[in-house]
Design an enzyme around this catalytic site. Structure first.
Site, PDB file in Angstrom:
ATOM      1  N   ASP A   1      40.296  35.875  39.173  1.00  0.00           N
ATOM      2  CA  ASP A   1      39.925  36.847  40.202  1.00  0.00           C
ATOM      3  C   ASP A   1      40.907  36.809  41.359  1.00  0.00           C
ATOM      4  O   ASP A   1      41.544  35.790  41.627  1.00  0.00           O
ATOM      5  CB  ASP A   1      38.511  36.541  40.725  1.00  0.00           C
ATOM      6  CG  ASP A   1      37.797  37.765  41.279  1.00  0.00           C
ATOM      7  OD1 ASP A   1      36.824  38.224  40.640  1.00  0.00           O
ATOM      8  OD2 ASP A   1      38.218  38.273  42.353  1.00  0.00           O
TER       9      ASP A   1
ATOM     10  N   ASN B   1      37.345  43.061  33.079  1.00  0.00           N
ATOM     11  CA  ASN B   1      36.167  43.485  33.834  1.00  0.00           C
ATOM     12  C   ASN B   1      36.449  43.856  35.293  1.00  0.00           C
ATOM     13  O   ASN B   1      35.686  44.591  35.904  1.00  0.00           O
ATOM     14  CB  ASN B   1      35.145  42.335  33.739  1.00  0.00           C
ATOM     15  CG  ASN B   1      34.032  42.458  34.737  1.00  0.00           C
ATOM     16  OD1 ASN B   1      33.092  43.223  34.538  1.00  0.00           O
ATOM     17  ND2 ASN B   1      34.140  41.720  35.844  1.00  0.00           N
TER      18      ASN B   1
ATOM     19  N   TYR C   1      37.453  57.401  40.202  1.00  0.00           N
ATOM     20  CA  TYR C   1      36.828  56.324  39.421  1.00  0.00           C
ATOM     21  C   TYR C   1      36.492  56.860  38.021  1.00  0.00           C
ATOM     22  O   TYR C   1      36.780  56.224  37.003  1.00  0.00           O
ATOM     23  CB  TYR C   1      35.570  55.875  40.166  1.00  0.00           C
ATOM     24  CG  TYR C   1      34.796  54.734  39.546  1.00  0.00           C
ATOM     25  CD1 TYR C   1      35.143  53.415  39.791  1.00  0.00           C
ATOM     26  CD2 TYR C   1      33.682  54.981  38.741  1.00  0.00           C
ATOM     27  CE1 TYR C   1      34.408  52.369  39.250  1.00  0.00           C
ATOM     28  CE2 TYR C   1      32.944  53.946  38.195  1.00  0.00           C
ATOM     29  CZ  TYR C   1      33.309  52.638  38.452  1.00  0.00           C
ATOM     30  OH  TYR C   1      32.577  51.604  37.911  1.00  0.00           O
TER      31      TYR C   1
ATOM     32  N   LYS D   1      37.784  55.473  34.362  1.00  0.00           N
ATOM     33  CA  LYS D   1      36.827  54.942  33.387  1.00  0.00           C
ATOM     34  C   LYS D   1      36.835  55.762  32.090  1.00  0.00           C
ATOM     35  O   LYS D   1      36.663  55.209  30.998  1.00  0.00           O
ATOM     36  CB  LYS D   1      35.428  54.865  34.006  1.00  0.00           C
ATOM     37  CG  LYS D   1      35.334  53.877  35.190  1.00  0.00           C
ATOM     38  CD  LYS D   1      35.695  52.443  34.800  1.00  0.00           C
ATOM     39  CE  LYS D   1      35.410  51.441  35.895  1.00  0.00           C
ATOM     40  NZ  LYS D   1      35.720  50.057  35.516  1.00  0.00           N
TER      41      LYS D   1
ATOM     42  N   ILE E   1      24.256  48.694  38.110  1.00  0.00           N
ATOM     43  CA  ILE E   1      23.965  47.262  38.106  1.00  0.00           C
ATOM     44  C   ILE E   1      24.027  46.773  39.554  1.00  0.00           C
ATOM     45  O   ILE E   1      24.949  47.154  40.296  1.00  0.00           O
ATOM     46  CB  ILE E   1      24.990  46.485  37.238  1.00  0.00           C
ATOM     47  CG1 ILE E   1      25.260  47.218  35.909  1.00  0.00           C
ATOM     48  CG2 ILE E   1      24.542  45.047  36.998  1.00  0.00           C
ATOM     49  CD1 ILE E   1      24.057  47.471  35.028  1.00  0.00           C
TER      50      ILE E   1
ATOM     51  N   THR F   1      25.221  44.988  42.071  1.00  0.00           N
ATOM     52  CA  THR F   1      26.337  44.115  42.459  1.00  0.00           C
ATOM     53  C   THR F   1      26.956  44.671  43.747  1.00  0.00           C
ATOM     54  O   THR F   1      26.655  45.804  44.143  1.00  0.00           O
ATOM     55  CB  THR F   1      27.443  44.085  41.373  1.00  0.00           C
ATOM     56  OG1 THR F   1      28.155  45.329  41.431  1.00  0.00           O
ATOM     57  CG2 THR F   1      26.888  43.877  39.976  1.00  0.00           C
TER      58      THR F   1
HETATM   59  P1  NAI Z   1      31.910  43.425  41.940  1.00  0.00           P
HETATM   60  O1  NAI Z   1      32.538  44.067  43.135  1.00  0.00           O
HETATM   61  O2  NAI Z   1      30.728  42.545  42.133  1.00  0.00           O
HETATM   62  O3  NAI Z   1      32.998  42.599  41.121  1.00  0.00           O
HETATM   63  C1  NAI Z   1      34.303  43.053  40.914  1.00  0.00           C
HETATM   64  C2  NAI Z   1      35.214  41.847  40.861  1.00  0.00           C
HETATM   65  O4  NAI Z   1      36.539  42.306  40.585  1.00  0.00           O
HETATM   66  C3  NAI Z   1      35.273  41.074  42.212  1.00  0.00           C
HETATM   67  O5  NAI Z   1      35.117  39.700  41.994  1.00  0.00           O
HETATM   68  C4  NAI Z   1      36.668  41.399  42.729  1.00  0.00           C
HETATM   69  O6  NAI Z   1      37.225  40.360  43.511  1.00  0.00           O
HETATM   70  C5  NAI Z   1      37.438  41.609  41.431  1.00  0.00           C
HETATM   71  N1  NAI Z   1      38.648  42.371  41.652  1.00  0.00           N
HETATM   72  C6  NAI Z   1      38.786  43.537  42.316  1.00  0.00           C
HETATM   73  N2  NAI Z   1      40.081  43.893  42.358  1.00  0.00           N
HETATM   74  C7  NAI Z   1      40.764  42.930  41.686  1.00  0.00           C
HETATM   75  C8  NAI Z   1      42.128  42.739  41.375  1.00  0.00           C
HETATM   76  N3  NAI Z   1      43.077  43.594  41.807  1.00  0.00           N
HETATM   77  N4  NAI Z   1      42.483  41.665  40.654  1.00  0.00           N
HETATM   78  C9  NAI Z   1      41.545  40.757  40.251  1.00  0.00           C
HETATM   79  N5  NAI Z   1      40.241  40.877  40.528  1.00  0.00           N
HETATM   80  C10 NAI Z   1      39.862  41.960  41.243  1.00  0.00           C
HETATM   81  O7  NAI Z   1      31.541  44.642  40.965  1.00  0.00           O
HETATM   82  P2  NAI Z   1      30.880  44.667  39.509  1.00  0.00           P
HETATM   83  O8  NAI Z   1      29.813  45.660  39.562  1.00  0.00           O
HETATM   84  O9  NAI Z   1      30.590  43.327  39.009  1.00  0.00           O
HETATM   85  O10 NAI Z   1      32.079  45.318  38.686  1.00  0.00           O
HETATM   86  C11 NAI Z   1      32.571  44.801  37.462  1.00  0.00           C
HETATM   87  C12 NAI Z   1      33.011  45.948  36.599  1.00  0.00           C
HETATM   88  O11 NAI Z   1      31.881  46.724  36.209  1.00  0.00           O
HETATM   89  C13 NAI Z   1      33.968  46.923  37.273  1.00  0.00           C
HETATM   90  O12 NAI Z   1      34.982  47.298  36.365  1.00  0.00           O
HETATM   91  C14 NAI Z   1      33.089  48.102  37.602  1.00  0.00           C
HETATM   92  O13 NAI Z   1      33.814  49.300  37.697  1.00  0.00           O
HETATM   93  C15 NAI Z   1      32.149  48.085  36.413  1.00  0.00           C
HETATM   94  N6  NAI Z   1      30.900  48.818  36.592  1.00  0.00           N
HETATM   95  C16 NAI Z   1      29.970  48.396  37.515  1.00  0.00           C
HETATM   96  C17 NAI Z   1      28.791  49.110  37.669  1.00  0.00           C
HETATM   97  C18 NAI Z   1      27.734  48.709  38.645  1.00  0.00           C
HETATM   98  O14 NAI Z   1      26.781  49.481  38.836  1.00  0.00           O
HETATM   99  N7  NAI Z   1      27.815  47.563  39.269  1.00  0.00           N
HETATM  100  C19 NAI Z   1      28.521  50.319  36.869  1.00  0.00           C
HETATM  101  C20 NAI Z   1      29.560  50.646  35.950  1.00  0.00           C
HETATM  102  C21 NAI Z   1      30.696  49.920  35.815  1.00  0.00           C
END
Ligand code: NAI
Length: 279
Positions: free
Chosen positions: A38, A91, A156, A160, A189, A191
């Site tokens: 991360d 992810n 976004y 996706k 989700i 988060t």
């Molecule tokens: P989150 O914000 O809790 O986690 C995202 C993580 O990615 C964070 O730890 C962040 O530091 C890391 N990150 C961001 N930019 C980065 C980079 N340049 N290099 C390395 N790490 C980086 O969000 P969440 O929800 O856990 O997201 C995970 C995945 O799920 C994402 O791809 C998001 O688009 C996808 N997603 C989430 C949904 C939701 O409702 N939470 C719905 C649909 C998809």
């Protein structure tokens, strides 16, 4: 993934928060060695420590998915210590709220760099290793916004959709190498991304309004999401929609694009109304 993840090595980008952290915890519980990669190295290290303190096997690696050299370094470290990479969870992602008429070029570049280029870089860095090993599983996190058009998050949605298309094509190519490819399409989700996330772009809503906006869509706890998604991953499914009821939107768009546009228009209207009352 049932017992199938025991002793496997999983490399999880964006593993420090939300869905990635839930994957890391669940996979470690199943006996996998997890690499929490991360941009937020502090939280990644804390999570790895928590997992190790409770009998799991975890490592933290600093990774910025926008940089290919950063990917190469983190992947090389994982390979050096763990000898192989069985699962790549591509992810890491950022949200990009707001209508296109409010974007700058930097806004476009940010979301494309993380959500699309970051996934491509992950594949470039790890797929050859899996080919050499004679197997592996690439799990790309897209979104329901990768299956249906979502106004208010157009950039976004673009990234996706690209991840869904890329995953479907790669899945067929990778079969001959024994490498499996799945794409995750989460609904909503609970988060940090729901209110903009650490690096994302927010729309004009306050944090409280953003959470209120998503509430009718019944956000799922990341731990529950991870458990269901990993079960589907272990079955090698191609497109994984969790929670399953979100499939209704996907089917509706194909069955009646007009009706779906009408529903999306109402959602955009609601967002605009909320924005007009934001501080
Ligand atoms: P989150 O914000 O809790 O986690 C995202 C993580 O990615 C964070 O730890 C962040 O530091 C890391 N990150 C961001 N930019 C980065 C980079 N340049 N290099 C390395 N790490 C980086 O969000 P969440 O929800 O856990 O997201 C995970 C995945 O799920 C994402 O791809 C998001 O688009 C996808 N997603 C989430 C949904 C939701 O409702 N939470 C719905 C649909 C998809």
């Amino acid at each position: 993934m049932g017992s199938t993840a025991a002793d496997k090595v999983a490399f999880i980008t964006g593993g420090a928060s939300g869905i990635g952290a839930a994957f890391a915890t669940a996979l470690a519980d199943q006996g996998a060695v997890v690499w929490i990669a991360d941009r937020q190295i502090g939280p990644a290290q804390e999570l790895a420590q928590r997992i190790n303190d409770t009998g799991g096997k975890a490592h933290a690696a600093e990774l910025d998915v926008r940089s290919y050299p950063s990917f190469e370094r983190a992947v090389a470290e994982a390979l050096r210590y763990s000898g192989r990479i069985d699962y790549l969870f591509n992810n890491a992602g950022i949200g990009a709220g707001g209508e296109v008429d409010s974007y700058t070029l930097d806004d476009w570049n940010d979301v494309i760099d993380v959500n699309l280029r970051g996934v491509a870089y992950g594949i470039q860095a790890v797929y050859p290793i899996m080919i050499r090993q004679g197997g592996g599983h690439i799990v790309n996190t897209a979104s329901m916004a990768g299956l249906v058009a979502s106004p208010g998050i157009a950039s976004y949605t673009a990234t996706k959709h690209a991840v869904v298309g890329m995953s479907k094509a790669l899945r067929l190519e990778a079969e001959r190498h024994g490498v499996r490819v799945s794409v995750l399409c989460p609904g909503v989700i609970r988060t940090p991304i729901l209110s903009g996330g650490r690096y994302g772009r927010s729309n004009g809503l306050t944090e409280e309004q953003q959470l209120k906006f998503w509430e009718p869509l019944r956000p799922l706890a990341p731990e529950v999401f991870a458990e269901r998604a990993l079960r589907a991953v272990s079955r090698g499914k191609a497109i994984i929609v969790v929670p399953a009821w979100w499939k209704a939107f996907w089917y509706l768009e194909r069955l009646s694009p007009t009706l779906f546009l009408w529903a999306s228009r109402s959602s955009l209207k609601r967002m605009r109304e909320m924005e007009s009352t934001a501080d």
